[in-house]
Design a protein around this motif. Structure first.
Motif, PDB file in Angstrom:
ATOM      1  N   ASP A 104      48.940  79.294  56.861  1.00 25.50           N
ATOM      2  CA  ASP A 104      48.405  78.824  58.369  1.00 25.50           C
ATOM      3  C   ASP A 104      49.235  78.741  58.943  1.00 25.50           C
ATOM      4  OD1 ASP A 104      45.956  78.147  56.529  1.00 25.50           O
ATOM      5  OD2 ASP A 104      46.556  76.496  55.650  1.00 25.50           O
ATOM      6  N   GLY A 105      49.213  78.392  59.925  1.00 28.73           N
ATOM      7  CA  GLY A 105      49.785  77.905  61.451  1.00 28.73           C
ATOM      8  C   GLY A 105      50.133  79.040  61.591  1.00 28.73           C
ATOM      9  N   LEU A 106      51.470  78.537  62.607  1.00 27.68           N
ATOM     10  CA  LEU A 106      52.100  79.301  63.625  1.00 27.68           C
ATOM     11  C   LEU A 106      53.422  80.423  62.213  1.00 27.68           C
ATOM     12  CD1 LEU A 106      52.536  80.903  65.634  1.00 27.68           C
ATOM     13  CD2 LEU A 106      54.364  79.220  66.925  1.00 27.68           C
ATOM     14  N   ARG A 107      53.137  81.220  62.070  1.00 25.84           N
ATOM     15  CA  ARG A 107      54.573  82.302  61.346  1.00 25.84           C
ATOM     16  C   ARG A 107      55.844  82.994  62.400  1.00 25.84           C
ATOM     17  NH1 ARG A 107      54.171  84.673  54.884  1.00 25.84           N
ATOM     18  NH2 ARG A 107      56.287  84.519  54.404  1.00 25.84           N
ATOM     19  N   ASN A 129      49.774  84.192  64.333  1.00 24.59           N
ATOM     20  CA  ASN A 129      49.476  82.586  64.456  1.00 24.59           C
ATOM     21  C   ASN A 129      48.111  82.916  63.589  1.00 24.59           C
ATOM     22  OD1 ASN A 129      47.489  80.476  64.756  1.00 24.59           O
ATOM     23  ND2 ASN A 129      46.497  81.068  66.593  1.00 24.59           N
ATOM     24  N   ASN A 130      48.033  82.358  62.301  1.00 29.86           N
ATOM     25  CA  ASN A 130      46.740  82.781  61.158  1.00 29.86           C
ATOM     26  C   ASN A 130      45.965  81.461  61.165  1.00 29.86           C
ATOM     27  OD1 ASN A 130      48.674  84.519  59.666  1.00 29.86           O
ATOM     28  ND2 ASN A 130      50.185  82.788  58.890  1.00 29.86           N
ATOM     29  N   GLU A 131      45.923  80.773  62.135  1.00 27.79           N
ATOM     30  CA  GLU A 131      44.683  79.961  62.901  1.00 27.79           C
ATOM     31  C   GLU A 131      44.065  80.652  63.368  1.00 27.79           C
ATOM     32  OE1 GLU A 131      44.477  77.493  61.116  1.00 27.79           O
ATOM     33  OE2 GLU A 131      46.653  76.428  60.394  1.00 27.79           O
ATOM     34  N   ALA A 132      42.373  79.988  63.523  1.00 28.97           N
ATOM     35  CA  ALA A 132      41.473  81.081  64.115  1.00 28.97           C
ATOM     36  C   ALA A 132      41.095  81.101  65.547  1.00 28.97           C
ATOM     37  CB  ALA A 132      40.268  79.970  63.876  1.00 28.97           C
ATOM     38  N   GLY A 133      42.572  80.484  66.748  1.00 26.81           N
ATOM     39  CA  GLY A 133      42.726  80.470  67.628  1.00 26.81           C
ATOM     40  C   GLY A 133      43.408  81.752  68.394  1.00 26.81           C
ATOM     41  N   LEU A 156      57.388  78.591  59.784  1.00 31.57           N
ATOM     42  CA  LEU A 156      56.214  77.772  59.426  1.00 31.57           C
ATOM     43  C   LEU A 156      56.070  76.664  59.891  1.00 31.57           C
ATOM     44  CD1 LEU A 156      53.249  78.487  58.447  1.00 31.57           C
ATOM     45  CD2 LEU A 156      53.132  77.741  56.505  1.00 31.57           C
ATOM     46  N   LEU A 157      55.359  76.688  61.305  1.00 28.44           N
ATOM     47  CA  LEU A 157      54.511  75.146  61.653  1.00 28.44           C
ATOM     48  C   LEU A 157      53.176  75.336  61.743  1.00 28.44           C
ATOM     49  CD1 LEU A 157      56.364  76.455  65.165  1.00 28.44           C
ATOM     50  CD2 LEU A 157      56.926  74.718  63.683  1.00 28.44           C
ATOM     51  N   THR A 158      52.940  74.394  60.757  1.00 31.99           N
ATOM     52  CA  THR A 158      51.116  74.151  61.267  1.00 31.99           C
ATOM     53  C   THR A 158      50.741  72.417  61.447  1.00 31.99           C
ATOM     54  OG1 THR A 158      49.458  74.040  58.957  1.00 31.99           O
ATOM     55  CG2 THR A 158      51.551  73.388  58.443  1.00 31.99           C
ATOM     56  N   ASN A 159      49.788  71.977  61.504  1.00 30.00           N
ATOM     57  CA  ASN A 159      49.222  70.759  61.424  1.00 30.00           C
ATOM     58  C   ASN A 159      48.042  70.605  60.722  1.00 30.00           C
ATOM     59  OD1 ASN A 159      47.106  72.417  62.661  1.00 30.00           O
ATOM     60  ND2 ASN A 159      47.563  72.291  64.645  1.00 30.00           N
ATOM     61  N   ASN A 160      48.217  70.999  59.641  1.00 30.87           N
ATOM     62  CA  ASN A 160      46.977  70.568  58.721  1.00 30.87           C
ATOM     63  C   ASN A 160      45.871  71.784  59.696  1.00 30.87           C
ATOM     64  OD1 ASN A 160      48.470  69.853  56.819  1.00 30.87           O
ATOM     65  ND2 ASN A 160      48.199  67.885  57.171  1.00 30.87           N
ATOM     66  N   ASN A 161      45.851  71.881  61.102  1.00 31.13           N
ATOM     67  CA  ASN A 161      43.855  72.470  60.908  1.00 31.13           C
ATOM     68  C   ASN A 161      43.447  72.506  59.636  1.00 31.13           C
ATOM     69  OD1 ASN A 161      42.510  72.518  63.586  1.00 31.13           O
ATOM     70  ND2 ASN A 161      43.023  74.516  63.522  1.00 31.13           N
ATOM     71  N   ASN A 162      43.557  73.989  59.231  1.00 29.13           N
ATOM     72  CA  ASN A 162      42.634  74.213  58.140  1.00 29.13           C
ATOM     73  C   ASN A 162      43.823  74.119  56.695  1.00 29.13           C
ATOM     74  OD1 ASN A 162      41.179  75.348  59.773  1.00 29.13           O
ATOM     75  ND2 ASN A 162      42.407  77.118  60.533  1.00 29.13           N
ATOM     76  N   GLY A 163      44.265  72.658  56.317  1.00 27.31           N
ATOM     77  CA  GLY A 163      45.396  72.641  55.207  1.00 27.31           C
ATOM     78  C   GLY A 163      46.646  73.125  55.376  1.00 27.31           C
ATOM     79  N   ALA A 164      47.015  73.250  54.741  1.00 26.74           N
ATOM     80  CA  ALA A 164      48.917  73.442  54.498  1.00 26.74           C
ATOM     81  C   ALA A 164      49.528  74.388  53.229  1.00 26.74           C
ATOM     82  CB  ALA A 164      49.747  72.116  54.582  1.00 26.74           C
ATOM     83  N   THR A 165      49.203  75.378  53.775  1.00 26.82           N
ATOM     84  CA  THR A 165      49.539  76.176  52.586  1.00 26.82           C
ATOM     85  C   THR A 165      50.864  77.644  53.650  1.00 26.82           C
ATOM     86  OG1 THR A 165      47.917  78.368  53.028  1.00 26.82           O
ATOM     87  CG2 THR A 165      47.919  75.921  51.561  1.00 26.82           C
ATOM     88  N   ASN A 166      51.197  78.110  53.021  1.00 25.03           N
ATOM     89  CA  ASN A 166      52.104  79.088  53.681  1.00 25.03           C
ATOM     90  C   ASN A 166      51.922  80.083  53.581  1.00 25.03           C
ATOM     91  OD1 ASN A 166      51.252  80.680  51.784  1.00 25.03           O
ATOM     92  ND2 ASN A 166      52.899  80.845  50.031  1.00 25.03           N
ATOM     93  N   ASN A 198      41.817  85.746  68.669  1.00 26.90           N
ATOM     94  CA  ASN A 198      42.264  86.231  67.506  1.00 26.90           C
ATOM     95  C   ASN A 198      41.199  87.965  66.419  1.00 26.90           C
ATOM     96  OD1 ASN A 198      39.421  85.293  67.329  1.00 26.90           O
ATOM     97  ND2 ASN A 198      39.793  83.816  66.216  1.00 26.90           N
ATOM     98  N   ASP A 199      40.545  88.145  67.690  1.00 22.89           N
ATOM     99  CA  ASP A 199      40.121  89.253  67.000  1.00 22.89           C
ATOM    100  C   ASP A 199      40.230  90.911  67.522  1.00 22.89           C
ATOM    101  OD1 ASP A 199      39.246  89.626  69.837  1.00 22.89           O
ATOM    102  OD2 ASP A 199      37.538  88.714  69.898  1.00 22.89           O
ATOM    103  N   GLY A 200      41.672  90.741  68.470  1.00 24.30           N
ATOM    104  CA  GLY A 200      42.724  91.504  68.681  1.00 24.30           C
ATOM    105  C   GLY A 200      42.296  92.289  70.384  1.00 24.30           C
ATOM    106  N   ARG A 201      41.551  91.368  70.884  1.00 26.96           N
ATOM    107  CA  ARG A 201      41.540  91.705  72.461  1.00 26.96           C
ATOM    108  C   ARG A 201      42.528  90.684  73.300  1.00 26.96           C
ATOM    109  NH1 ARG A 201      37.241  88.340  74.188  1.00 26.96           N
ATOM    110  NH2 ARG A 201      37.237  87.782  72.367  1.00 26.96           N
ATOM    111  N   ILE A 202      43.261  91.833  73.818  1.00 22.47           N
ATOM    112  CA  ILE A 202      44.546  91.352  74.844  1.00 22.47           C
ATOM    113  C   ILE A 202      44.406  91.425  76.395  1.00 22.47           C
ATOM    114  CG2 ILE A 202      47.118  91.403  75.161  1.00 22.47           C
ATOM    115  CD1 ILE A 202      46.548  93.738  72.795  1.00 22.47           C
ATOM    116  N   GLY A 203      44.898  89.882  77.028  1.00 21.73           N
ATOM    117  CA  GLY A 203      44.124  88.953  78.157  1.00 21.73           C
ATOM    118  C   GLY A 203      45.899  88.926  78.706  1.00 21.73           C
ATOM    119  N   ILE A 204      46.030  89.158  80.124  1.00 18.75           N
ATOM    120  CA  ILE A 204      47.536  89.480  80.479  1.00 18.75           C
ATOM    121  C   ILE A 204      46.702  89.246  82.143  1.00 18.75           C
ATOM    122  CG2 ILE A 204      48.849  90.890  81.602  1.00 18.75           C
ATOM    123  CD1 ILE A 204      48.057  93.271  79.237  1.00 18.75           C
TER     124      ILE A 204
END
Length: 621
Positions: free
Chosen positions: A300-303, A315-319, A288-298, A335-341
């Protein structure tokens, strides 16, 4: 900010105090700060409040102070001196009566460095701090110096006389023996030569030792400050990275390093860096990588996670989550599922563009396993099935957008392809076909099936005047006809207010095209239709001017020649019947209904009589 609970491990570095007036008014204190999971809070800013209670852990507060801006070192260790903090209240540290009763120390902290303190408990201060009593005790009288004891006699020298010196052994052969040395002659008056030195005499007996001098009267100097803590105990296993297991001891961590590979949760890493699940999470290994953007729990962040046989990167953040090469974003998932290539911020579920200028297509799909695909060309999208050589080809190389559906190798001019210029989708119209350069809109070889719900045995495909196709019975006019009466009484308000008329008593309804609930007839097929309608009016004495209209509407619009006009009777109980007939060409789906408009100065009632009121029609051809 993390929710922290600091755990203080007191190191008992209490300053040893002497009894002189130079005693420092302070007590040394060291501790290690940890969070509620037991992890050391390294290089972390905290604040501390210390309280000394008299007699018990809940006794009277005899001194209180605070420390702020304390920063732990890389091991979570911090140091402070009790008695040097910011005093709270009137009691001073120097006023503490160390000589009466036990003293208890309460430790409180705020892991955020503020003043919201959390108690870590209270413990009794032990012997060393009570040396401070000497600084506050009254001076005692000096006792008399006792007499110096008598000097003891020296012990005897060990027994046994020194033995005689042995004779000098003979000189080796080759020279005669040396004769005995003669006695020293008297010194000549004329300065003759000095004679040889005689042998050394035996050692004399040692004299008696003199008495020991009196001890000096100087006072002892003050005790120096306590030196730094000595080195901790080191104990561990080969290849394990060491960690502090307590404030003064080192042991194994969870990291294993054999000099080539590093492992966490494994002592046999197969790669430069390997992480295995352990304990209750043996089947679920995560990073788990977290930068405290939304806190630091299991969550949050990149898992990066391997759960059983399933693997995820989340990516469990909003980005968004992206994949890049050569400093260019290649794949982006919003974060809403749209995919760009290819460097796209997508506006649809899947959004792609050419990865480089001159690329042959945006997307290419085929089911081949190695080797060159069957399909060629520079289209936007290729979808092929190499085993059967069928697929879909889309391009913009022509004046129109082109979609080609083919059944063999497509080169752009194959006679066996179906080429469609224009729109192809699920809208309205769902498919538009335009002629290509050979003036052929579509070419079909083999059977064609068109189903729209109106198909049936013996029917033919025809169209209405707008070109809309539908199935009709070949060589026959379908039976379509109806008649309904008795709409029930109703009042049509004055001043051009129109009222839709519903004739609810159905006499017959061949083709089921009339709806007795809505009063609407819907044409089931194209053709010429004939309609009759009539209505009985009840007169009113309030009528002075104006007229009534009975109107036939098709699709909400009036039809020329379908008006029936009349002036109602001027007395109630007098009746008038309005009627009209009209022929109308309809397309399948057209809707026909009757409405009344009142242009008089008063409301006119419709009787709804089943004998004089009715609406009917039939298809002529």
């Amino acid at each position: 900010m993390k929710s922290l609970k600091t755990i203080f491990a007191t190191l008992a570095l209490l300053l040893a105090l002497g009894l002189t007036a130079q005693v420092p008014q302070q007590i040394g204190y060291q501790a290690i700060a940890r969070d509620n999971a037991g992890a050391v809070l390294a290089s972390h800013s905290i604040s501390v409040r210390l309280t000394i209670h008299d007699g018990s852990a809940s006794g009277t507060t005899v001194y209180q102070e605070t420390f702020s801006g304390i920063t732990t070192n890389q091991f979570g260790l911090f140091t402070l001196n009790i008695g040097t903090g910011t005093q709270v209240g009137a009691n001073t540290f120097a006023s503490v009566s160390w000589g009466s009763g036990s003293k208890w120390l309460q430790v409180e902290f705020d892991a955020a460095g503020g003043s919201s303190y959390t108690s870590m408990g209270t413990s009794q201060l032990n012997a060393v701090p009570y040396a401070l009593y000497a600084a506050n005790a009254p001076a005692g009288s000096t006792g008399a110096t006792g007499p110096t004891g008598p000097q003891g006699i020296a012990g005897p020298t060990g027994a046994g006389a020194t033995g005689p010196t042995g004779a000098v052994g003979p000189t080796g052969s080759g020279a005669g023996p040396t004769g005995a040395t003669g006695p020293t002659g008297p010194t000549g008056s004329g300065g003759g030569a000095t004679g040889a030195t005689g042998p050394t005499g035996p050692q004399g007996t040692a004299g008696v030792a003199g008495p020991t001098g009196a001890t000096g009267a100087g006072a002892a100097g003050p005790t120096g400050p306590t030196g730094p803590a000595g080195a901790g105990t080191v104990s561990g296993t080969t290849n394990y990275v060491a960690k502090f297991t307590s404030a003064t001891a080192v042991g194994n961590s969870s990291i294993f390093d054999n000099g080539t590979s590093v492992g966490i949760g494994t002592i046999t890493p197969s790669f430069a860096f390997q992480v295995n699940g352990t304990g209750s999470n043996a089947a679920d290994a995560s990073i788990l990588l977290t930068n405290n953007n939304n806190g630091a729990t299991n969550v949050d962040g990149l898992r990066i996670r391997l759960n059983g046989t399933n693997a995820t990167i989340s990516n469990n953040e909003a980005g968004y989550l992206s994949l890049s090469t050569a400093a260019n974003q290649r794949l982006r998932v919003e974060n809403d599922g749209r995919i760009g290539i290819n460097n796209l911020s997508p506006y649809s579920s899947l959004h792609a563009k050419l990865h480089t200028t001159g690329a042959p297509c945006i997307a290419y799909f085929d089911d081949s396993v190695g080797g060159a695909p069957y399909v060629s060309g520079n289209g936007l999208v290729h979808i092929s099935n190499n085993s059967d050589a069928i697929g879909l080809y889309a391009t913009k190389n022509h004046a129109f957008d082109e979609v080609a559906i083919f059944d063999k190798n497509y080169t752009g001019s194959s006679a066996s392809t179906v080429t469609i210029y224009g729109n192809m989708g699920l809208g309205t119209p769902s498919l538009e076909v335009y002629a290509d350069t050979n003036a052929i809109a579509a070419y079909f070889s083999g059977s064609v099936t068109i189903q729209d719900g109106t198909q049936g045995a013996g029917r033919v495909l025809t169209s209405d005047i707008n070109g809309n196709a539908y199935w009709d019975t070949a060589g026959a006019n379908p039976t379509i006809g109806f008649h309904a009466s008795g709409g029930g009484s109703a009042t049509v308000a004055a001043s051009t207010v129109t009222t839709a008329r519903i004739y609810g008593t159905v006499d017959y309804n061949d083709g089921s095209a009339y709806n007795a609930t809505t009063g609407i007839f819907t044409a089931p097929s194209n053709g010429m239709y004939h309609f009759d309608y009539s209505e009985e009016l009840n007169g009113t004495s309030g009528y002075t001017s104006g007229y009534m209209l009975a109107i036939l509407y098709v699709n909400g619009a009036t039809v020329h020649g379908s008006y029936a006009e009349a002036s109602p009777p001027t007395a109630s109980g007098s009746y008038l019947t309005m009627q009209n007939s009209v022929n109308v060409r309809l397309n399948a789906g057209d809707q026909v209904k009757i409405q009344f408009a009142n242009y008089t100065n008063t409301g006119i009632s419709l009787t709804g009589s089943v004998f004089y009121s009715g609406f009917g029609g039939y298809k002529v051809y």
